[in-house]
Design a protein around this motif. Structure first.
Motif, PDB file in Angstrom:
ATOM      1  N   PHE A  35       1.057  -1.017  -0.256  1.00 63.29           N
ATOM      2  CA  PHE A  35       0.014   0.189   0.113  1.00 63.29           C
ATOM      3  C   PHE A  35       0.629   1.568  -0.231  1.00 63.29           C
ATOM      4  CE2 PHE A  35      -3.116  -3.050   2.001  1.00 63.29           C
ATOM      5  CZ  PHE A  35      -3.946  -2.786   1.030  1.00 63.29           C
ATOM      6  N   TRP A  36       1.911   1.014   0.325  1.00 60.22           N
ATOM      7  CA  TRP A  36       2.939   2.720  -0.133  1.00 60.22           C
ATOM      8  C   TRP A  36       3.098   2.767  -1.202  1.00 60.22           C
ATOM      9  CZ3 TRP A  36       6.881   1.425  -2.794  1.00 60.22           C
ATOM     10  CH2 TRP A  36       7.749   0.577  -3.124  1.00 60.22           C
ATOM     11  N   VAL A  37       3.182   2.395  -1.703  1.00 57.81           N
ATOM     12  CA  VAL A  37       2.378   2.843  -3.633  1.00 57.81           C
ATOM     13  C   VAL A  37       1.293   3.943  -4.013  1.00 57.81           C
ATOM     14  CG1 VAL A  37       3.587   0.411  -4.513  1.00 57.81           C
ATOM     15  CG2 VAL A  37       1.382   1.153  -4.323  1.00 57.81           C
ATOM     16  N   TYR A  38       0.397   4.159  -3.099  1.00 56.40           N
ATOM     17  CA  TYR A  38      -0.182   5.053  -2.911  1.00 56.40           C
ATOM     18  C   TYR A  38      -0.245   6.352  -1.695  1.00 56.40           C
ATOM     19  CZ  TYR A  38      -2.905   1.200  -5.220  1.00 56.40           C
ATOM     20  OH  TYR A  38      -2.900  -0.659  -5.463  1.00 56.40           O
ATOM     21  N   GLN A  39       0.822   5.907  -1.366  1.00 52.30           N
ATOM     22  CA  GLN A  39       0.790   6.767  -0.345  1.00 52.30           C
ATOM     23  C   GLN A  39       2.460   7.611  -0.153  1.00 52.30           C
ATOM     24  OE1 GLN A  39       1.310   4.382   2.200  1.00 52.30           O
ATOM     25  NE2 GLN A  39      -1.538   4.983   3.643  1.00 52.30           N
ATOM     26  N   SER A  40       3.391   6.620  -0.684  1.00 49.39           N
ATOM     27  CA  SER A  40       5.233   7.619  -0.912  1.00 49.39           C
ATOM     28  C   SER A  40       4.415   8.928  -1.128  1.00 49.39           C
ATOM     29  CB  SER A  40       6.073   6.404  -0.758  1.00 49.39           C
ATOM     30  OG  SER A  40       7.683   7.115  -1.515  1.00 49.39           O
ATOM     31  N   PRO A  41       5.202  10.100  -0.737  1.00 46.47           N
ATOM     32  CA  PRO A  41       5.697  11.268  -1.642  1.00 46.47           C
ATOM     33  C   PRO A  41       7.491  10.584  -2.446  1.00 46.47           C
ATOM     34  CG  PRO A  41       6.254  11.715   1.184  1.00 46.47           C
ATOM     35  CD  PRO A  41       5.536   9.781   0.832  1.00 46.47           C
ATOM     36  N   GLU A  42       8.097  10.287  -2.401  1.00 48.06           N
ATOM     37  CA  GLU A  42       9.206   9.819  -2.483  1.00 48.06           C
ATOM     38  C   GLU A  42       8.849   9.111  -4.244  1.00 48.06           C
ATOM     39  OE1 GLU A  42       9.199   8.436   0.381  1.00 48.06           O
ATOM     40  OE2 GLU A  42       9.421  10.325   1.887  1.00 48.06           O
ATOM     41  N   LEU A  43       8.231   7.881  -4.204  1.00 48.45           N
ATOM     42  CA  LEU A  43       7.907   7.822  -5.139  1.00 48.45           C
ATOM     43  C   LEU A  43       6.731   8.644  -6.403  1.00 48.45           C
ATOM     44  CD1 LEU A  43       8.208   4.858  -5.375  1.00 48.45           C
ATOM     45  CD2 LEU A  43       5.708   4.713  -5.234  1.00 48.45           C
ATOM     46  N   TYR A  44       6.570   9.312  -5.500  1.00 47.98           N
ATOM     47  CA  TYR A  44       5.577   9.949  -6.576  1.00 47.98           C
ATOM     48  C   TYR A  44       6.204  10.764  -6.899  1.00 47.98           C
ATOM     49  CZ  TYR A  44       1.745  14.217  -7.494  1.00 47.98           C
ATOM     50  OH  TYR A  44       1.313  14.587  -8.129  1.00 47.98           O
ATOM     51  N   ALA A  45       7.703  11.403  -6.302  1.00 46.78           N
ATOM     52  CA  ALA A  45       7.918  12.277  -7.969  1.00 46.78           C
ATOM     53  C   ALA A  45       9.304  11.162  -8.458  1.00 46.78           C
ATOM     54  CB  ALA A  45       9.632  13.269  -5.827  1.00 46.78           C
ATOM     55  N   GLN A  46       9.716  10.243  -7.763  1.00 45.04           N
ATOM     56  CA  GLN A  46       9.689   9.173  -9.050  1.00 45.04           C
ATOM     57  C   GLN A  46       9.665   8.806  -9.947  1.00 45.04           C
ATOM     58  OE1 GLN A  46      11.452   5.931  -6.573  1.00 45.04           O
ATOM     59  NE2 GLN A  46      12.720   6.735  -5.938  1.00 45.04           N
ATOM     60  N   GLU A  47       7.679   9.147  -9.629  1.00 42.18           N
ATOM     61  CA  GLU A  47       7.281   8.892 -11.187  1.00 42.18           C
ATOM     62  C   GLU A  47       7.443   9.527 -12.044  1.00 42.18           C
ATOM     63  OE1 GLU A  47       3.582   8.121  -9.235  1.00 42.18           O
ATOM     64  OE2 GLU A  47       3.837   6.324  -8.769  1.00 42.18           O
ATOM     65  N   GLN A  48       7.222  10.944 -11.364  1.00 43.01           N
ATOM     66  CA  GLN A  48       7.746  11.772 -13.398  1.00 43.01           C
ATOM     67  C   GLN A  48       8.307  11.784 -13.486  1.00 43.01           C
ATOM     68  OE1 GLN A  48       5.663  14.723 -13.665  1.00 43.01           O
ATOM     69  NE2 GLN A  48       6.603  15.687 -15.261  1.00 43.01           N
ATOM     70  N   HIS A  49       9.431  11.706 -13.661  1.00 40.39           N
ATOM     71  CA  HIS A  49      10.730  11.694 -13.589  1.00 40.39           C
ATOM     72  C   HIS A  49      10.890  10.120 -14.980  1.00 40.39           C
ATOM     73  CE1 HIS A  49      12.473  14.776 -12.000  1.00 40.39           C
ATOM     74  NE2 HIS A  49      12.107  14.293 -11.072  1.00 40.39           N
ATOM     75  N   ARG A  50      10.432   8.754 -13.575  1.00 39.87           N
ATOM     76  CA  ARG A  50      10.890   7.854 -14.536  1.00 39.87           C
ATOM     77  C   ARG A  50       9.549   6.674 -15.234  1.00 39.87           C
ATOM     78  NH1 ARG A  50      13.624   4.233  -9.162  1.00 39.87           N
ATOM     79  NH2 ARG A  50      14.713   5.907  -8.922  1.00 39.87           N
ATOM     80  N   VAL A  51       8.605   7.387 -14.908  1.00 39.04           N
ATOM     81  CA  VAL A  51       7.002   7.358 -15.761  1.00 39.04           C
ATOM     82  C   VAL A  51       6.682   8.433 -17.693  1.00 39.04           C
ATOM     83  CG1 VAL A  51       4.662   6.611 -15.560  1.00 39.04           C
ATOM     84  CG2 VAL A  51       6.109   5.428 -14.484  1.00 39.04           C
ATOM     85  N   TYR A  52       6.400   9.583 -16.384  1.00 44.18           N
ATOM     86  CA  TYR A  52       5.880  10.581 -17.345  1.00 44.18           C
ATOM     87  C   TYR A  52       6.639  11.294 -18.433  1.00 44.18           C
ATOM     88  CZ  TYR A  52       1.793  10.150 -14.671  1.00 44.18           C
ATOM     89  OH  TYR A  52       0.747   9.780 -13.430  1.00 44.18           O
ATOM     90  N   GLU A  53       8.357  11.339 -17.602  1.00 40.16           N
ATOM     91  CA  GLU A  53       9.351  11.495 -18.672  1.00 40.16           C
ATOM     92  C   GLU A  53      10.086  10.846 -18.553  1.00 40.16           C
ATOM     93  OE1 GLU A  53      11.150  15.122 -16.456  1.00 40.16           O
ATOM     94  OE2 GLU A  53       9.583  15.329 -15.691  1.00 40.16           O
TER      95      GLU A  53
END
Ligand code: FES
Ligand SMILES: [Fe+2]
Lengths: 426, 157
Positions: A35-53
């Motif tokens: 469930f941390w995948v829906y909560q972690s601020p660090e992961l959220y920041a990484q998603e911008q670089h690794r997924v969207y960009e």
């Protein structure tokens, strides 16, 4: 007192349980989602670089929304604000909506028509391709001030996106490694987009629904064929989407895209729900105005419903004759913007257009079969508030991520996690 | 010839309309409309651009009845109520038997756990028509000021 202070100051011997998520997730496991995948601020920041960009195509807008030279729309690539514009060479361009000077937004509104863009802050000027064309007082005033001698406008500008257009959908990417759009989608998904968006589109409505949950919970929900006829009882009662109805599920090789579909089958009166004692069976419910669900087989293939996703945030919807594209945008770990664009075809007959308007009630923020989806993500987000290290079970239909002849499976949800983990490197 | 449609009759029907919704008597809600009504919930942006689709779109009274049946029997949403606060109506056109008017609204949504938020502000663009001694809505276009809807719209505006 926050967890860190607690950890460091008063409990020096042992960290309090759950103070920081362990962020563990065994490689290759898709049937358990921490469930941390829906909560972690660090992961959220990484998603911008690794997924969207990363090496993916982001849906930006419809081609018909920037139909004429000078037309522009503002949108997002994940968190990154983006301008999409059609230049006078009739090509579509997209660039980060960020001034090269101090970083202010270049375009402030949702869209419109422009010859060029001028940043309001210090009036730096950009063409419709996002090239920096003018710097106010570049040479100074009366011989004083001005930019340094080495300053070159061409070296400065917002990041530019690569553009791909498929069936009237405009996609953008910051990656040089992303494959061509058809290859990215795969044959089957591309074919299933093309069967719906097969001629010139018109926008007939635009709405934003703010969801109180992480973006992934919504995107999973759309892929979750298991819930469709259990949570949404309107459909099952009117026999539009029974699990026993002929249909199926298609998942692309990456796992990130899917299409679920149902075929017309008015003869089915399955007792599977009644036998299971599930809430969905409600034989008393009848529509006073039955013409709402009168489906015109406009695509001439008997497919009355097709919900299709493209990783990481596009949904192409055909619910009978109600057509829409939905853009899923992250707005913080616990907030998602769902941008609905209701569409029709430029050559719709008045009757078909009316059917779309009426069947528009099926989807959207007040949709008979979609309003629940606006809330369930929030139910999960609230439910897992203290469960960062617990795990969701995604085991319906086994552990695979491949196409199946049934919708009683969570294969496309696992497919999402396969693609997500590959992009994120986790 | 029925009595003229006056401002006080318009105020009365608007007050009764929102009272019906806010008190949860949704089964009576369709009765505020004519059989051939148009009820649409949209946003100022859509309205300005002439986009036809609505968040809710009903062009028969029967569709309004069905929406309430669906809300009561099929749809899942957390228990919630609205509180409508209306501004004063403006009469835009008075055709004798029909009046076009505009009435501003403010709607708070009260969730079962007590959370109260501004859910919507906007204006009703109405066509009120004589129906016996009553006024009914032949057309009610609910134009929300904001383009955003929080979570979902279950109860009509
Ligand atoms: S920030 Fe844009 S011109 Fe200064
Ligand atoms: Fe759903």
């Amino acid at each position: 007192m926050d967890a860190k202070t607690n950890n460091g100051a008063t409990h020096s011997n042992s960290a309090p349980p759950n103070s920081t998520p362990a962020m563990e997730w065994p490689a290759g496991v898709l049937t358990r989602i921490p469930f941390w995948v829906y909560q972690s601020p660090e992961l959220y920041a990484q998603e911008q670089h690794r997924v969207y960009e990363g090496p993916i195509w982001n849906y930006l807008c419809l081609e018909c929304e920037v139909a004429k030279p000078g037309d522009y729309r503002t949108t997002f690539l994940g968190s990154m604000p983006v301008v999409v514009a059609r230049d006078y060479d009739n090509e579509i361009y997209a660039f980060e909506n960020r001034c090269a000077h101090r970083g202010a937004l270049i375009a402030l509104d949702g869209g419109g028509h422009a010859r060029d863009f001028t940043c309001v802050y210090h009036a730096w000027n950009y063409d419709l391709k996002g090239n920096l064309k003018g710097v106010a007082f570049e040479d100074g005033v009366a011989g004083k001030g001005g930019m340094g001698k080495t300053f070159c406008r061409a070296d400065h500008g917002p990041r530019k996106l690569r553009i791909a257009i498929f069936c009237g959908l405009v996609f953008g990417s910051l990656s040089d490694d992303v494959p061509p759009i058809e290859e990215y989608l795969g044959d089957e998904i591309a074919r299933r987009i093309a069967r719906v968006l097969h001629k010139p589109l018109v926008v007939i409505g635009r709405f934003t629904q703010m969801l109180p949950n992480n973006w992934k919970l919504y995107f999973e929900n759309v892929k979750d064929t298991y819930h469709a006829s259990l949570l949404h009882t309107f459909f099952t009662t009117f026999k539009i989407n029974r699990l026993s109805q002929r249909g199926g599920l298609v998942i692309d090789e990456s796992g990130g895209h899917h299409a679920s579909f149902a075929m017309i089958d008015p003869t089915v009166t399955g007792g599977d729900y009644a036998q299971a004692g599930l809430r969905s069976e409600n034989e008393d419910l009848t529509l006073t105005d039955k013409s709402l669900v009168a489906f015109e087989d406009e695509f001439h293939d008997g497919c009355s419903l097709q919900i299709l996703t493209v990783f990481p945030g596009l949904v192409v919807q055909q619910i009978q004759n109600a057509l829409a594209v939905r853009q899923v945008l992250p707005k913080g770990q616990h907030s998602t913007a769902l941008n609905w664009t209701y569409i029709g075809f430029a050559d719709d007959t008045p009757d078909l257009r009316r059917a779309r308007l009426r069947q528009g009630n099926l989807a959207g923020p007040a949709g008979y079969v979609s309003m629940e989806d606006g809330a369930v993500g929030g139910f999960v987000q609230r439910g897992i508030a203290a469960a960062a290290n617990e795990r969701a079970v995604v085991e319906m239909g086994g552990g695979g991520t491949t196409n199946e002849g049934t919708r009683a499976t969570e294969a496309s949800v696992r497919g999402f996690w396969k693609a997500y983990r590959a992009n994120m490197g986790i | 010839m029925a009595a003229a449609i006056t401002l006080d009759r318009i105020i009365a029907v608007q007050a009764a309309y929102v009272r019906c919704i806010d008190s949860g008597e949704l089964e009576s809600w369709p009765d505020f409309f004519t059989d051939d009504c148009l009820y649409k919930v949209t946003t100022a942006e859509n309205h300005k651009l002439g986009f036809e689709a609505g968040i809710i779109y009903a062009d028969t009274k029967n569709m309004l009845i069905d929406r309430i049946v669906s809300l009561r029997q099929a749809n899942i949403y957390e228990k919630q109520t609205y509180r409508h606060i209306l501004g004063l109506p403006t009469i835009l056109a008075n055709g004798g038997n029909e009046v076009e008017c505009e009435t501003p609204f403010f709607v708070a949504r009260i969730m079962h756990d007590g959370q109260t938020d501004v859910f919507a502000t906007g204006r009703y663009l109405d066509t009120c028509r004589h129906a016996g001694n009553d006024l009914k809505f032949a057309r009610k276009i609910v134009v929300c000021d904001s383009s955003r809807i929080d979570t979902l719209m279950a109860i009509p505006l």
